[in-house]
Write a protein that holds these residues in place. Structure first.
Motif, PDB file in Angstrom:
ATOM      1  N   UNK A 269      -0.146  -6.150  -5.698  1.00  0.00           N
ATOM      2  CA  UNK A 269      -0.555  -7.481  -5.255  1.00  0.00           C
ATOM      3  C   UNK A 269      -0.283  -8.497  -6.354  1.00  0.00           C
ATOM      4  N   UNK A 270      -0.364  -9.763  -5.967  1.00  0.00           N
ATOM      5  CA  UNK A 270      -0.198 -10.838  -6.937  1.00  0.00           C
ATOM      6  C   UNK A 270      -1.222 -11.938  -6.693  1.00  0.00           C
ATOM      7  N   UNK A 271      -1.403 -12.762  -7.720  1.00  0.00           N
ATOM      8  CA  UNK A 271      -2.292 -13.918  -7.680  1.00  0.00           C
ATOM      9  C   UNK A 271      -1.601 -15.026  -8.460  1.00  0.00           C
ATOM     10  N   UNK A 272      -1.682 -16.269  -7.961  1.00  0.00           N
ATOM     11  CA  UNK A 272      -1.235 -17.406  -8.775  1.00  0.00           C
ATOM     12  C   UNK A 272      -2.220 -18.553  -8.598  1.00  0.00           C
ATOM     13  N   UNK A 273      -1.892 -19.711  -9.125  1.00  0.00           N
ATOM     14  CA  UNK A 273      -2.857 -20.808  -9.111  1.00  0.00           C
ATOM     15  C   UNK A 273      -3.101 -21.402  -7.731  1.00  0.00           C
ATOM     16  N   UNK A 274      -2.255 -21.091  -6.749  1.00  0.00           N
ATOM     17  CA  UNK A 274      -2.458 -21.633  -5.400  1.00  0.00           C
ATOM     18  C   UNK A 274      -2.737 -20.567  -4.342  1.00  0.00           C
ATOM     19  N   UNK A 275      -2.528 -19.298  -4.694  1.00  0.00           N
ATOM     20  CA  UNK A 275      -2.701 -18.213  -3.714  1.00  0.00           C
ATOM     21  C   UNK A 275      -3.638 -17.165  -4.292  1.00  0.00           C
TER      22      UNK A 275
ATOM     23  N   UNK B  16       4.123 -19.295 -12.146  1.00  0.00           N
ATOM     24  CA  UNK B  16       3.334 -18.362 -12.951  1.00  0.00           C
ATOM     25  C   UNK B  16       2.483 -17.511 -12.029  1.00  0.00           C
ATOM     26  N   UNK B  17       2.662 -16.210 -12.109  1.00  0.00           N
ATOM     27  CA  UNK B  17       1.882 -15.299 -11.286  1.00  0.00           C
ATOM     28  C   UNK B  17       1.380 -14.140 -12.131  1.00  0.00           C
ATOM     29  N   UNK B  18       0.295 -13.561 -11.675  1.00  0.00           N
ATOM     30  CA  UNK B  18      -0.212 -12.309 -12.226  1.00  0.00           C
ATOM     31  C   UNK B  18      -0.001 -11.270 -11.143  1.00  0.00           C
ATOM     32  N   UNK B  19       0.679 -10.179 -11.484  1.00  0.00           N
ATOM     33  CA  UNK B  19       0.870  -9.137 -10.488  1.00  0.00           C
ATOM     34  C   UNK B  19       0.399  -7.807 -11.029  1.00  0.00           C
ATOM     35  N   UNK B  20       0.024  -6.925 -10.112  1.00  0.00           N
ATOM     36  CA  UNK B  20      -0.590  -5.664 -10.488  1.00  0.00           C
ATOM     37  C   UNK B  20      -0.101  -4.551  -9.562  1.00  0.00           C
ATOM     38  N   UNK B  21       0.086  -3.373 -10.134  1.00  0.00           N
ATOM     39  CA  UNK B  21       0.342  -2.158  -9.361  1.00  0.00           C
ATOM     40  C   UNK B  21      -0.611  -1.110  -9.890  1.00  0.00           C
ATOM     41  N   UNK B  22      -1.677  -0.841  -9.159  1.00  0.00           N
ATOM     42  CA  UNK B  22      -2.706   0.073  -9.649  1.00  0.00           C
ATOM     43  C   UNK B  22      -3.392   0.810  -8.517  1.00  0.00           C
ATOM     44  N   UNK B  23      -4.384   1.620  -8.877  1.00  0.00           N
ATOM     45  CA  UNK B  23      -5.123   2.380  -7.880  1.00  0.00           C
ATOM     46  C   UNK B  23      -5.816   1.449  -6.897  1.00  0.00           C
TER      47      UNK B  23
ATOM     48  N   UNK C 203      -5.556 -13.306  -4.106  1.00  0.00           N
ATOM     49  CA  UNK C 203      -4.995 -11.947  -4.100  1.00  0.00           C
ATOM     50  C   UNK C 203      -4.245 -11.681  -2.797  1.00  0.00           C
ATOM     51  N   UNK C 204      -2.951 -11.319  -2.932  1.00  0.00           N
ATOM     52  CA  UNK C 204      -2.095 -11.085  -1.778  1.00  0.00           C
ATOM     53  C   UNK C 204      -1.296  -9.806  -1.983  1.00  0.00           C
ATOM     54  N   UNK C 205      -1.441  -8.847  -1.071  1.00  0.00           N
ATOM     55  CA  UNK C 205      -0.628  -7.635  -1.153  1.00  0.00           C
ATOM     56  C   UNK C 205       0.837  -7.997  -0.973  1.00  0.00           C
ATOM     57  N   UNK C 206       1.718  -7.293  -1.705  1.00  0.00           N
ATOM     58  CA  UNK C 206       3.125  -7.646  -1.724  1.00  0.00           C
ATOM     59  C   UNK C 206       3.960  -6.410  -2.043  1.00  0.00           C
ATOM     60  N   UNK C 207       5.119  -6.284  -1.385  1.00  0.00           N
ATOM     61  CA  UNK C 207       6.083  -5.230  -1.705  1.00  0.00           C
ATOM     62  C   UNK C 207       7.050  -5.771  -2.756  1.00  0.00           C
ATOM     63  N   UNK C 208       6.797  -5.444  -4.018  1.00  0.00           N
ATOM     64  CA  UNK C 208       7.653  -5.904  -5.105  1.00  0.00           C
ATOM     65  C   UNK C 208       9.015  -5.218  -5.061  1.00  0.00           C
ATOM     66  N   UNK C 209       9.999  -5.821  -5.722  1.00  0.00           N
ATOM     67  CA  UNK C 209      11.329  -5.217  -5.807  1.00  0.00           C
ATOM     68  C   UNK C 209      11.283  -3.893  -6.561  1.00  0.00           C
ATOM     69  N   UNK C 210      10.436  -3.829  -7.572  1.00  0.00           N
ATOM     70  CA  UNK C 210      10.318  -2.629  -8.400  1.00  0.00           C
ATOM     71  C   UNK C 210       8.840  -2.304  -8.600  1.00  0.00           C
ATOM     72  N   UNK C 211       8.452  -1.061  -8.318  1.00  0.00           N
ATOM     73  CA  UNK C 211       7.136  -0.526  -8.673  1.00  0.00           C
ATOM     74  C   UNK C 211       7.381   0.743  -9.471  1.00  0.00           C
ATOM     75  N   UNK C 212       6.861   0.805 -10.678  1.00  0.00           N
ATOM     76  CA  UNK C 212       6.991   1.997 -11.514  1.00  0.00           C
ATOM     77  C   UNK C 212       5.653   2.721 -11.554  1.00  0.00           C
ATOM     78  N   UNK C 213       5.705   4.043 -11.633  1.00  0.00           N
ATOM     79  CA  UNK C 213       4.487   4.849 -11.573  1.00  0.00           C
ATOM     80  C   UNK C 213       4.658   6.085 -12.438  1.00  0.00           C
TER      81      UNK C 213
ATOM     82  N   UNK D  34       0.841  -1.206   0.000  1.00  0.00           N
ATOM     83  CA  UNK D  34       0.000   0.000   0.000  1.00  0.00           C
ATOM     84  C   UNK D  34       0.870   1.247   0.000  1.00  0.00           C
ATOM     85  N   UNK D  35       0.653   2.120  -0.989  1.00  0.00           N
ATOM     86  CA  UNK D  35       1.490   3.301  -1.156  1.00  0.00           C
ATOM     87  C   UNK D  35       0.657   4.515  -1.552  1.00  0.00           C
ATOM     88  N   UNK D  36       1.080   5.691  -1.106  1.00  0.00           N
ATOM     89  CA  UNK D  36       0.547   6.958  -1.589  1.00  0.00           C
ATOM     90  C   UNK D  36       1.626   7.632  -2.412  1.00  0.00           C
ATOM     91  N   UNK D  37       1.287   8.063  -3.612  1.00  0.00           N
ATOM     92  CA  UNK D  37       2.165   8.907  -4.422  1.00  0.00           C
ATOM     93  C   UNK D  37       1.665  10.328  -4.229  1.00  0.00           C
TER      94      UNK D  37
END
Length: 86
Positions: free
Chosen positions: A61-67, A37-44, A69-79, A10-13
């Motif tokens: 956050x990310x989602x995969x076939x066993x987990x 294999x994961x789907x990850x998202x950085x959005x509003x 939606x899980x919030x996560x601090x990725x190594x890189x977030x671009x905005x 969770x971030x505020x720009x």
């Protein structure tokens, strides 16, 4: 501008120069090295106050076939944000 860390994924720009309204476009991207294999998202964030003229509230956050939606601090977030300045 600055970024406020509001917890895992969770971030505020915060903008130094405000937008003239909250109709600006936000584009986010994230990067995560993973062997599954994961789907990850950085959005509003999914909230009514997610975007004002001075701040955009984002989540990563990310989602995969066993987990689900899980919030996560990725190594890189671009905005980036595009719109009319006040």
């Amino acid at each position: 501008s600055s970024i406020t860390d509001n917890g895992t994924g969770l971030f505020n720009h915060n903008f130094t120069n405000n937008f003239s309204n909250n109709d600006y476009i936000v584009i986010g991207a994230s990067q995560r090295a993973s062997t599954t294999s994961t789907i990850h998202n950085y959005g509003l964030q999914d909230a009514a106050t997610e975007r004002t003229t001075s701040v955009a509230q984002m989540d990563s956050h990310y989602v995969n076939d066993t987990i689900s939606r899980t919030n996560f601090d990725f190594d890189v977030n671009d905005f980036t944000a595009y719109g009319d300045l006040a």
